[in-house]
Design a protein around this motif. Structure first.
Motif, PDB file in Angstrom:
ATOM      1  N   ASP A 101      44.009  37.220  19.863  1.00  0.00           N
ATOM      2  CA  ASP A 101      44.226  36.118  18.937  1.00  0.00           C
ATOM      3  C   ASP A 101      43.346  36.312  17.710  1.00  0.00           C
ATOM      4  O   ASP A 101      42.121  36.139  17.780  1.00  0.00           O
ATOM      5  N   PRO A 102      43.922  36.652  16.561  1.00  0.00           N
ATOM      6  CA  PRO A 102      43.109  36.958  15.379  1.00  0.00           C
ATOM      7  C   PRO A 102      42.431  35.741  14.773  1.00  0.00           C
ATOM      8  O   PRO A 102      41.539  35.883  13.942  1.00  0.00           O
ATOM      9  N   LEU A 138      34.711  48.277   4.043  1.00  0.00           N
ATOM     10  CA  LEU A 138      35.500  48.052   5.251  1.00  0.00           C
ATOM     11  C   LEU A 138      36.756  47.241   4.963  1.00  0.00           C
ATOM     12  O   LEU A 138      37.831  47.525   5.507  1.00  0.00           O
ATOM     13  N   LEU A 139      36.637  46.233   4.119  1.00  0.00           N
ATOM     14  CA  LEU A 139      37.811  45.425   3.776  1.00  0.00           C
ATOM     15  C   LEU A 139      38.867  46.271   3.082  1.00  0.00           C
ATOM     16  O   LEU A 139      40.069  46.123   3.343  1.00  0.00           O
ATOM     17  N   GLN A 162      43.930  39.575  11.535  1.00  0.00           N
ATOM     18  CA  GLN A 162      43.746  40.687  12.465  1.00  0.00           C
ATOM     19  C   GLN A 162      43.105  41.876  11.767  1.00  0.00           C
ATOM     20  O   GLN A 162      42.302  42.602  12.366  1.00  0.00           O
ATOM     21  N   ARG A 163      43.405  42.069  10.495  1.00  0.00           N
ATOM     22  CA  ARG A 163      42.753  43.128   9.722  1.00  0.00           C
ATOM     23  C   ARG A 163      41.250  42.856   9.596  1.00  0.00           C
ATOM     24  O   ARG A 163      40.437  43.787   9.621  1.00  0.00           O
ATOM     25  N   GLY A 165      39.492  41.267  11.863  1.00  0.00           N
ATOM     26  CA  GLY A 165      38.955  41.617  13.174  1.00  0.00           C
ATOM     27  C   GLY A 165      38.791  43.110  13.355  1.00  0.00           C
ATOM     28  O   GLY A 165      37.818  43.577  13.963  1.00  0.00           O
ATOM     29  N   ILE A 166      39.726  43.875  12.808  1.00  0.00           N
ATOM     30  CA  ILE A 166      39.637  45.335  12.884  1.00  0.00           C
ATOM     31  C   ILE A 166      38.459  45.832  12.057  1.00  0.00           C
ATOM     32  O   ILE A 166      37.711  46.731  12.484  1.00  0.00           O
ATOM     33  N   ALA A 167      38.267  45.256  10.862  1.00  0.00           N
ATOM     34  CA  ALA A 167      37.134  45.646  10.012  1.00  0.00           C
ATOM     35  C   ALA A 167      35.820  45.376  10.731  1.00  0.00           C
ATOM     36  O   ALA A 167      34.892  46.193  10.672  1.00  0.00           O
ATOM     37  N   ARG A 168      35.726  44.238  11.404  1.00  0.00           N
ATOM     38  CA  ARG A 168      34.495  43.917  12.139  1.00  0.00           C
ATOM     39  C   ARG A 168      34.255  44.922  13.261  1.00  0.00           C
ATOM     40  O   ARG A 168      33.120  45.346  13.499  1.00  0.00           O
TER      41      ARG A 168
END
Length: 335
Positions: A101-102, A138-139, A162-163, A165-168
């Motif tokens: 869940d993003p 990262l962004l 979700q992007r 969350g992926i960056a984190r």
């Protein structure tokens, strides 16, 4: 020869069920019931199965977000099964997770910049201006604008969240990422974008994925090898192309027969499974799948099947369909 990054042996997680006035343990939920597999460096291992089969629990066990009941987890050759929280903290940089869940996984009170930059602060990697620069980098890597760092999660769409969350997850340059159904909560039109992003990032950052999903088409596209779970057990594990071309376990065959085909002229025979999935509180004795299997024998209801290699790294837990042996187990012992 490929180098192992992760090696899991006989992993179990039995959640206790409390009852009565004194809250005594009256039973167990056998969420993960003795699974073994490995993941090579730079590889994507897909983990598929019905809801409730133990996929997400497996991912959390590997990251030590929850404690195991029994088994062993080796990461880069080191046994991390019983490391303390202090010792595990040093490994967190190498092991990250992308949640399903993003929105729920992002703190609504924090800006995107603080969310993505928090790992730097916790692990004392970057401060001040360098932190902001790394967040901006990262962004951009995940397809967002650096100015988005000033906004809050509710200002973004599901795919954009979700992007974030992926960056984190990428912040500390991890070696392993557990992707826990990362696209199942997204619109179909956005899923392909996120999947392609994950593939690009894998190549750029030399990542290894444990990719958990129930969408077989997505798993086929993403994975080098695929493990199929049913009621806390791995019933089949093989290279992706082999599994989809020649599934050997009856459960895998039934799963693949349910995948829709775009061309209605190429209609295939569906395998309809009998009954419902048994409760993980009281799984069937012997093979967990025997209550729904059309090939079951008397031995299937008495003894647990051994997962054997039928050639080329193709492991199957079904002596009736793929050879191998049954093994005697004692459900009564809680290890």
């Amino acid at each position: 020869m490929a180098e192992k990054l992760l090696d899991v042996q006989n992993l179990k997680k039995h959640f206790p069920i409390k009852g009565g006035v004194l809250s005594k343990t009256v039973g167990y939920v056998y969420a993960v019931d003795g699974i073994s597999f490995f993941l090579n460096k730079g590889e994507t291992l897909g983990l598929v199965g019905e809801s409730g089969c133990g996929k997400s629990t497996t991912g959390r066990l590997i990251l030590r977000l929850i404690d195991m009941t029994a088994g062993a987890i080796h990461f880069e050759g080191k046994n991390i099964s019983h490391l303390s929280k202090h010792d595990m903290r040093g490994l967190r940089k190498d092991m990250q997770i992308i949640f399903q869940d993003p929105y729920a996984s992002l703190n609504p009170r924090m800006t995107v910049g603080k969310i993505v930059g928090e790992p730097f602060r916790i692990h004392h990697v970057a401060k001040g201006r360098r932190n902001h620069e790394r967040v901006a980098e990262l962004l951009e890597k995940v397809g967002l604008h650096p100015d988005h760092s000033k906004r809050y999660p509710h200002e973004f769409s599901g795919g954009q969240r979700q992007r974030i969350g992926i960056a984190r997850a990428l912040a500390l340059n991890p070696k392993l990422i557990v992707a826990d159904e990362p696209v199942s909560a997204l619109d179909v039109s956005i899923q392909a974008q996120v999947i392609n992003l994950l593939q690009d990032l894998k190549q750029e950052f030399d990542l290894s994925y444990l990719f958990i999903a129930h969408d077989l088409s997505v798993v086929e596209y993403m994975s080098d090898r695929v493990a199929v779970m049913y009621l806390g057990k791995i019933v089949e594990l093989a290279p992706s192309d082999v599994l989809y071309r020649e599934p050997k376990h009856p459960y895998t065959q039934a799963l693949l027969s349910a995948v829709p085909i775009p061309n209605p002229r190429n209609e295939k025979k569906r395998q309809i499974l009998e009954g419902d999935v048994p409760s993980p509180i009281n799984p069937p004795k012997g093979c967990h799948f025997h209550t729904r299997c059309i090939y079951r024998t008397e031995e299937c209801s008495q003894f647990e099947p051994e997962c054997v290699d039928v050639g080329g790294g193709h492991f199957v837990a079904c002596p009736v369909r793929a050879g191998g042996n049954f093994i005697q187990t004692d459900r009564g012992s809680k290890t």
